[in-house]
Each structure stands twice: as structure tokens, then as C-alpha cells.
Write a protein that holds these residues in place. Structure first.
Motif, PDB file in Angstrom:
ATOM      1  N   THR A 180       0.853  -1.185   0.000  1.00  0.00           N
ATOM      2  CA  THR A 180       0.000   0.000   0.000  1.00  0.00           C
ATOM      3  C   THR A 180       0.888   1.234   0.000  1.00  0.00           C
ATOM      4  OG1 THR A 180      -0.074   0.228   2.405  1.00  0.00           O
ATOM      5  CG2 THR A 180      -1.725  -1.226   1.387  1.00  0.00           C
ATOM      6  N   PHE A 203      -0.482   8.082  -5.326  1.00  0.00           N
ATOM      7  CA  PHE A 203      -0.933   6.760  -5.757  1.00  0.00           C
ATOM      8  C   PHE A 203      -2.438   6.666  -5.562  1.00  0.00           C
ATOM      9  CE2 PHE A 203       3.441   6.430  -4.380  1.00  0.00           C
ATOM     10  CZ  PHE A 203       4.033   5.725  -5.404  1.00  0.00           C
ATOM     11  N   ALA A 205      -6.128   4.178  -6.413  1.00  0.00           N
ATOM     12  CA  ALA A 205      -6.722   2.893  -6.795  1.00  0.00           C
ATOM     13  C   ALA A 205      -8.178   3.136  -7.131  1.00  0.00           C
ATOM     14  CB  ALA A 205      -6.577   1.878  -5.665  1.00  0.00           C
ATOM     15  N   PHE A 261      -1.474   0.380  -8.375  1.00  0.00           N
ATOM     16  CA  PHE A 261      -1.932   1.734  -8.071  1.00  0.00           C
ATOM     17  C   PHE A 261      -1.554   2.674  -9.217  1.00  0.00           C
ATOM     18  CE2 PHE A 261      -1.800  -0.363  -4.049  1.00  0.00           C
ATOM     19  CZ  PHE A 261      -2.756   0.251  -3.241  1.00  0.00           C
TER      20      PHE A 261
END
Length: 321
Positions: A180, A203, A205, A261
Motif C-alpha cells: 500500500t 498513488f 486505486a 496503483f
């Protein structure tokens, strides 16, 4: 009277502040310049200019007509210049500015083919990681990576390049592979520092808000080649445009971190100082750059290689140190 010449006298008189100035520009008497202006108003018919002994001022109709005449005359000059340019083989010196690492990795083959095709052109390449003033530094063309500030430059988008985080397999085995962005923030990170900086480490998602890393990097450099060398030495995770890492990703010497990501994309632009007359030799190079980078640009082709496959098999690990 000649309509185009009348338009040119009108535009010049307004731009330079007097009918006498327009007369000097075209090598005619002030009386004749005044006649050209009068003939234009009679042909419309509309009052374009309010005349006093001291100055000229445009009427409402004159303001709109001046803008359109100026555009028509500029388009005509550009068309004439292009016709002359295309009739002759390009020659002379072409001065180009480009980012250091990108130019060293990807411009050489394009420039070499261009020079073989046009042997009368001499090329000066100025490699520097800053936004140059094309007019002040006498440049015909610059390549710029990243978001451009508002300006009167003429811009052509050539390609895009996504930012990414990369590290060596050895570093990831030692420090752990982050899953992550929050885990990545705890790692030793290698960032860019310079006048033309990349955006923050970002980043995202699908379905979630992007995460921006705020903790300071362990080391920063104002040159992406230096950042690459530090990453290859196993110092940590570097974050830069993908073209910096592409060759090493293809060979498996680096692995992409957080491949699931999304990171921001930086556009690659060719910029010139004015659309009025971009030198034909510069236009020709821009066309060849656009062709070389269209579709899947060379810095994205690593994704289909064995090295790219190995990045998906990066070892899992415990929390980062």
C-alpha cells in the motif's frame, strides 16, 4: 485599391500608432496610406478609425475588424513561408533544448535519422533540466515533460509518461515489498529536487481517493540519472517518470513498486515560441518525434518483456523498515 494592402496599412497604422508610421513601413506617402485606409472604410462601408491630430482610435467595428484582419494577414504570411520552406531543402542550424536523461536515452536515434535525411541541417542540442526561455536563448524548439504553465508558446503533445516507483529485487527482499502507499512511505525513498519538479508521490486505486506521501525522502537529487543509479545501488525506492527505469525494468534489474496503483501521467510536449513562423527544419523534427513516439512509446515497451513479468512475482514480505 488592393484590399490586402489596405488591410495591411490599416493594421500597421493601429499597431504603430499613426498613418505616417504605416506609410514608412510600406514605402508610400502618408497621403497614399490615408487613401488606403479610406478605401477600406468605403468598401465595407463602416467607420473603423476615429482620427485626431495626435492619435488614432478604433471604433467598436474597427476593433473587431482589426483583430480579424491581423489574423488573416498572419495566416497569409505563414502560408507564404510554408510554401517557400517546403519548396527548399531545410538548412542552417536547428537549436533544440531537452531534458537531460530523456534526451540521452531516447532522442539520439531520432536526431541521427533526421540529420541523415537532411544533411544541410546542423543541430545544437542543449540538455538541461529546466524550462528555458526560447526567445531569450535563441532556441527553435524545446521538449518539455510535465504540466506547462499558461503562455503564448505553441504546443504539440507528443506522448505521455506515467510516474512510477521502482526498486531493485535485492532491496525489496531486504526491506520488504510494500503493498500500500502507506507502507511505501516508511521505506527509504529517492526523490527529485529541482526547478522543474515532479508532482508529489501520489498513488490511487479505483474507487478510492488518491494517497499522497508526505514524509521526507531519504535522499533527493536534481537529476534523474543520479536517482536511477542510487536505486540500482539498492539505496531505496525511486519515484520518477517511467522512461528513467524502462531499460532496467525490461531486464529485471528493477521492479515496479505498487503496480496496482495509478500514478500521475506527465505529458511530453514539443514547444516553439510562436505560430507565426515556426522554422521548417523545426517542424520536420517535431513530425519525426511524433512518429517515433506514437502508439506505445519506447519507454512503455518493457511491459511486454520477461523482466516486466518478473515484477509481478516480486517477493512478498513483512512490514517495511
Amino acid at each position: 485599391m488592393d484590399r490586402l494592402l489596405s488591410m495591411a496599412v490599416f493594421v500597421t497604422a493601429i499597431d504603430e500608432g499613426s498613418i505616417a508610421a504605416a506609410a514608412r513601413r510600406f514605402g508610400i506617402s502618408a497621403v497614399m496610406a490615408g487613401r488606403y485606409l479610406s478605401s477600406l472604410e468605403q468598401a465595407l462601408p463602416a467607420r473603423l478609425v476615429q482620427r485626431t491630430t495626435r492619435r488614432l482610435s478604433l471604433t467598436d467595428a474597427g476593433q473587431a475588424y482589426h483583430a480579424k484582419c491581423k489574423r488573416i494577414l498572419e495566416d497569409l504570411e505563414e502560408a507564404n513561408n510554408e510554401a517557400v520552406d517546403k519548396h527548399a531543402s531545410p538548412r542552417g542550424t536547428l537549436r533544440v533544448a531537452a531534458p537531460v536523461t530523456f534526451a540521452a536515452m531516447y532522442l539520439g536515434p531520432v536526431v541521427a535519422r533526421y540529420m541523415q535525411e537532411f544533411p544541410a541541417v546542423r543541430v545544437e542540442m542543449q540538455l538541461q533540466d529546466r524550462f528555458v526561455d526560447l526567445v531569450e536563448e535563441g532556441l527553435d524548439l524545446a521538449l518539455r515533460i510535465g504540466r506547462l504553465p499558461d503562455s503564448d508558446l505553441v504546443v504539440r503533445r507528443l506522448a505521455g509518461c506515467r510516474l512510477m516507483a521502482c526498486a531493485t529485487p535485492a532491496y525489496l527482499r531486504r526491506a520488504g515489498t510494500p503493498r500500500t502507499p502507506q507502507e511505501l512511505e516508511a521505506h527509504a525513498r529517492i526523490g527529485y529536487l529541482g526547478d522543474v519538479s515532479t508532482p508529489p508521490w501520489m498513488f490511487g486505486a479505483p474507487g478510492s481517493a488518491p494517497v499522497q506521501l508526505s514524509r521526507a525522502c531519504r535522499v533527493e537529487a536534481n537529476n534523474t540519472s543520479m536517482m536511477l543509479e542510487l536505486a540500482l545501488a539498492g539505496l531505496g525506492v525511486a519515484y520518477a517518470p517511467g522512461f528513467v527505469f524502462a531499460n532496467h525494468l525490461a531486464r529485471g534489474e528493477l521492479l515496479q513498486v505498487l503496480p496496482g496503483f495509478d500514478s500521475p501521467e506527465l505529458p511530453l510536449h514539443a514547444v516553439t515560441s510562436t505560430a507565426k513562423h515556426v522554422p521548417w527544419k523545426a517542424r520536420l523534427l517535431i513530425e519525426r518525434l511524433a512518429t517515433a513516439f506514437e502508439g506505445t512509446p519506447p519507454w512503455e515497451q518493457w511491459r511486454g518483456t520477461a523482466g516486466a513479468g518478473r515484477k509481478r512475482r516480486a517477493p512478498s514480505s513483512s512490514a517495511a523498515e
